[in-house]
Design an enzyme around this catalytic site. Sequence first.
Site, PDB file in Angstrom:
ATOM      1  N   GLY A  14      -2.112   1.827  -6.478  1.00  0.00           N
ATOM      2  CA  GLY A  14      -0.765   1.896  -6.018  1.00  0.00           C
ATOM      3  C   GLY A  14      -0.428   1.683  -4.621  1.00  0.00           C
ATOM      4  N   ASP A  72      -3.741   5.642   6.656  1.00  0.00           N
ATOM      5  CA  ASP A  72      -3.565   6.956   6.114  1.00  0.00           C
ATOM      6  C   ASP A  72      -2.093   7.347   6.479  1.00  0.00           C
ATOM      7  OD1 ASP A  72      -5.232   9.128   5.207  1.00  0.00           O
ATOM      8  OD2 ASP A  72      -4.838  10.197   7.141  1.00  0.00           O
ATOM      9  N   GLY A 152       1.893   9.429  -6.091  1.00  0.00           N
ATOM     10  CA  GLY A 152       2.059  10.518  -5.111  1.00  0.00           C
ATOM     11  C   GLY A 152       3.249  11.499  -5.280  1.00  0.00           C
ATOM     12  N   LYS A 174      12.182   0.665  -1.845  1.00  0.00           N
ATOM     13  CA  LYS A 174      11.222   1.379  -1.074  1.00  0.00           C
ATOM     14  C   LYS A 174      10.505   0.437   0.132  1.00  0.00           C
ATOM     15  CE  LYS A 174       6.960   4.368  -1.233  1.00  0.00           C
ATOM     16  NZ  LYS A 174       5.939   4.715  -1.929  1.00  0.00           N
ATOM     17  N   HIS A 179       7.697   4.246   5.105  1.00  0.00           N
ATOM     18  CA  HIS A 179       6.724   4.534   6.406  1.00  0.00           C
ATOM     19  C   HIS A 179       5.992   3.554   6.585  1.00  0.00           C
ATOM     20  CE1 HIS A 179       5.488   6.236   2.621  1.00  0.00           C
ATOM     21  NE2 HIS A 179       4.337   6.559   3.020  1.00  0.00           N
TER      22      HIS A 179
END
Length: 192
Positions: A14, A72, A152, A174, A179
């Site tokens: 994903g 991360d 998620g 999105k 982020h």
Amino acid sequence: MKFRKLIIATGNKGKYSEFADIIGDGFAEEIIFAPEISGLAVEETGRTYAENAMLKARAWADVSGLPCLADDSGLEVLALDGAPGLYSARVIIGADTDRVSWLLGRLEGAADRRARFAASLALCVPGEYTLITEGYCTGNIAHTPAGSNGFGYDSVFVPDGYELTFAQLPSDVKNSISHRTNAFRKLIAAIQ
Ligand code: IMP
């Protein structure tokens, strides 16, 4: 500048697909999903997103000799003092839906549902440099999951300025505000 080959150092399909969309055609001629070249598993022992992103990018660069991009990331909920944060993928062992249930349980009755996604990106070019940037996306946690896109916590995250969750919004929306996108824009600026 354009890389000939770039490894996306993640085992999460994903996330890989999102990166492929975010990166587009201008940054690398070929992008490679890391598990296609090695079974390497990198332990995320860092104390920050940046440390973990760097560990992954460097480990994959060592194994492949190719430029590697790693991230991360996590979800930080204000009413939970920033949890699950660094432990977003591991807070409950199970499926994404189990972690979403855990989160909604922790927020039961909470009026303040503000949260943000955070991501650190590390780009390691072997023998040259490792660059690290970070990006954020602020929003609120919905009361019930909605939508089927993404992965998620997407089904419960409503970004600021929208009334739908990330899982309901089209992926291009999105990918214009996420982020990871914000961190990637900083990476491009740093390289230039
Ligand atoms: P890691 O970066 O692979 O350690 O995992 C971060 C975890 O944070 C993911 O497994 C998700 O649970 C969560 N997460 C990070 N970014 C996103 C996102 O864009 N949407 C939904 N969940 C995310």
